[in-house]
Design a protein around this motif. Structure first.
Motif, PDB file in Angstrom:
ATOM      1  N   THR A  50      40.550  31.977  44.146  1.00 21.11           N
ATOM      2  CA  THR A  50      39.986  32.703  43.011  1.00 21.11           C
ATOM      3  C   THR A  50      40.446  31.964  41.774  1.00 21.11           C
ATOM      4  N   THR A  52      39.600  31.131  37.387  1.00 19.43           N
ATOM      5  CA  THR A  52      38.916  31.614  36.194  1.00 19.43           C
ATOM      6  C   THR A  52      38.554  30.446  35.286  1.00 19.43           C
ATOM      7  N   THR A  67      34.809  34.246  36.649  1.00 24.41           N
ATOM      8  CA  THR A  67      35.652  34.158  37.841  1.00 24.41           C
ATOM      9  C   THR A  67      34.829  33.604  38.990  1.00 24.41           C
ATOM     10  N   THR A  69      35.106  32.700  43.194  1.00 21.51           N
ATOM     11  CA  THR A  69      35.882  32.925  44.408  1.00 21.51           C
ATOM     12  C   THR A  69      35.188  32.219  45.556  1.00 21.51           C
TER      13      THR A  69
END
Length: 83
Positions: A50, A52, A67, A69
Motif C-alpha cells: 500500500t 501513497t 492510494t 494497493t
C-alpha cells in the motif's frame, strides 16, 4: 474531468517511498479535459503493498492523497523473488 474555469496545474507529485515513482503531466489541464499521473511500483518486492502519492495543484491549498494497493506474486521457478 476537470470542472474549474481556470486551468489546473499539477505542481508536484510525491511518493511515500523510493520503491514507487510517479510522473506528473507537464501541461495545464483545461476545463472539460483530463490527464493522468503515471505511477510505477518496484516489483522486485514480493508481497502486499500500500503506497501513497501526494498531489499538489494550484486549485487547492490542501494536497490530494492517492492510494495504490496491490500484491506482487513471486515469479514461477525463482523461489520467491520477482523481476
Amino acid at each position: 474531468v476537470q470542472t474549474c474555469a481556470l486551468p489546473i496545474f499539477i505542481t508536484n507529485v510525491q511518493t511515500s517511498c523510493g520503491c514507487t515513482a510517479a510522473e506528473k503531466p507537464t501541461e495545464p489541464i483545461a476545463k472539460g479535459k483530463s490527464s493522468k499521473i503515471v505511477v510505477n511500483y518496484d516489483t522486485k518486492r514480493v508481497g502486499q503493498f500500500t503506497k501513497t502519492i501526494t498531489v499538489t495543484t494550484n486549485a487547492s491549498t490542501e494536497p490530494i492523497i492517492l492510494t495504490i494497493t496491490g500484491k506482487v506474486l513471486p515469479q514461477e521457478g525463482t523461489g520467491g523473488t520477482a523481476n
